[in-house]
Design a protein around this motif. Sequence first.
Motif, short mmCIF file in Angstrom:
data_model
loop_
_atom_site.label_atom_id
_atom_site.label_comp_id
_atom_site.label_asym_id
_atom_site.label_seq_id
_atom_site.Cartn_x
_atom_site.Cartn_y
_atom_site.Cartn_z
N TRP A 139 0.84 -1.00 -0.01
CA TRP A 139 -0.03 -0.06 0.07
C TRP A 139 0.99 1.11 -0.01
CZ3 TRP A 139 -4.57 -0.33 -1.45
CH2 TRP A 139 -5.46 -1.55 -1.39
N ILE A 140 2.11 1.09 0.48
CA ILE A 140 2.86 2.44 0.65
C ILE A 140 3.87 2.57 -0.70
CG2 ILE A 140 4.62 3.81 1.89
CD1 ILE A 140 3.08 2.75 4.62
N GLU A 141 4.72 1.36 -0.78
CA GLU A 141 5.68 1.23 -1.60
C GLU A 141 5.10 0.93 -3.07
OE1 GLU A 141 8.69 2.29 -1.37
OE2 GLU A 141 8.27 2.56 0.90
N THR A 142 4.13 0.09 -3.45
CA THR A 142 3.77 -0.57 -4.71
C THR A 142 2.63 0.20 -5.27
OG1 THR A 142 4.81 -2.33 -4.17
CG2 THR A 142 3.40 -2.71 -6.11
N ALA A 143 1.45 0.10 -4.57
CA ALA A 143 0.14 0.59 -5.18
C ALA A 143 0.11 2.02 -5.56
CB ALA A 143 -0.94 0.30 -4.09
N ARG A 144 -0.32 2.39 -6.63
CA ARG A 144 -0.42 3.63 -7.01
C ARG A 144 -1.91 4.26 -6.88
NH1 ARG A 144 3.45 5.77 -10.80
NH2 ARG A 144 1.87 7.26 -11.50
N HIS A 145 -1.92 5.42 -6.47
CA HIS A 145 -3.16 6.06 -5.90
C HIS A 145 -3.44 7.32 -6.84
CE1 HIS A 145 -2.44 3.91 -2.07
NE2 HIS A 145 -0.98 4.47 -2.14
N PRO A 146 -4.88 7.59 -7.01
CA PRO A 146 -5.09 8.56 -7.88
C PRO A 146 -4.77 9.75 -7.39
CG PRO A 146 -7.07 7.76 -6.71
CD PRO A 146 -5.86 6.97 -6.33
N PRO A 147 -4.61 11.04 -8.21
CA PRO A 147 -3.95 11.95 -7.66
C PRO A 147 -5.27 12.90 -7.02
CG PRO A 147 -4.25 12.33 -9.86
CD PRO A 147 -4.41 10.84 -9.55
#
Length: 150
Positions: A139-147
């Motif tokens: 969740w912190i290093e790999t997943a990309r979050h929408p802006p």
Amino acid sequence: MSDATPEEPIDLLLVEDNPGDVRLTEEAFKSTDSEIEFHTISDGTEAAKYVHRLHSEGPEDGLDLVLLDLNLPRIDGFAVLEALDEEFDYPPPPVLILSSSETEEDIVKSYEKNANAYLTKPDGPMEFNSMAQAIEDFWIETARHPPAPT
């Protein structure tokens, strides 16, 4: 929050009423490489108010991750999930349910209310450490979050 890995420190909302689980969670994240700033709330109503207040301050003051227990005083974690869904005009931060419940009903209902993951609370400190590392890795290093909207 950016569309890639959030900048450190990571703002994490921990909604948990058991002081022992709060301590174990905070200690477990100290064993990870990420700098975590905990915002801990032990009551469902206060968590919903916090989400409302945070949203009214704007997306730049947002959270990077939410760890949410289901069994809380006053209102439960499902109501907090609803508050997150209602308050944000854009996707809220990832919400991970962290509950001692293993019932299928709670798991299904959590996903129906837009939780991003359902985790059963670990049994001891070593398992909490493993869970924190797994959360950091994905969740912190790999997943990309929408802006967040500007």
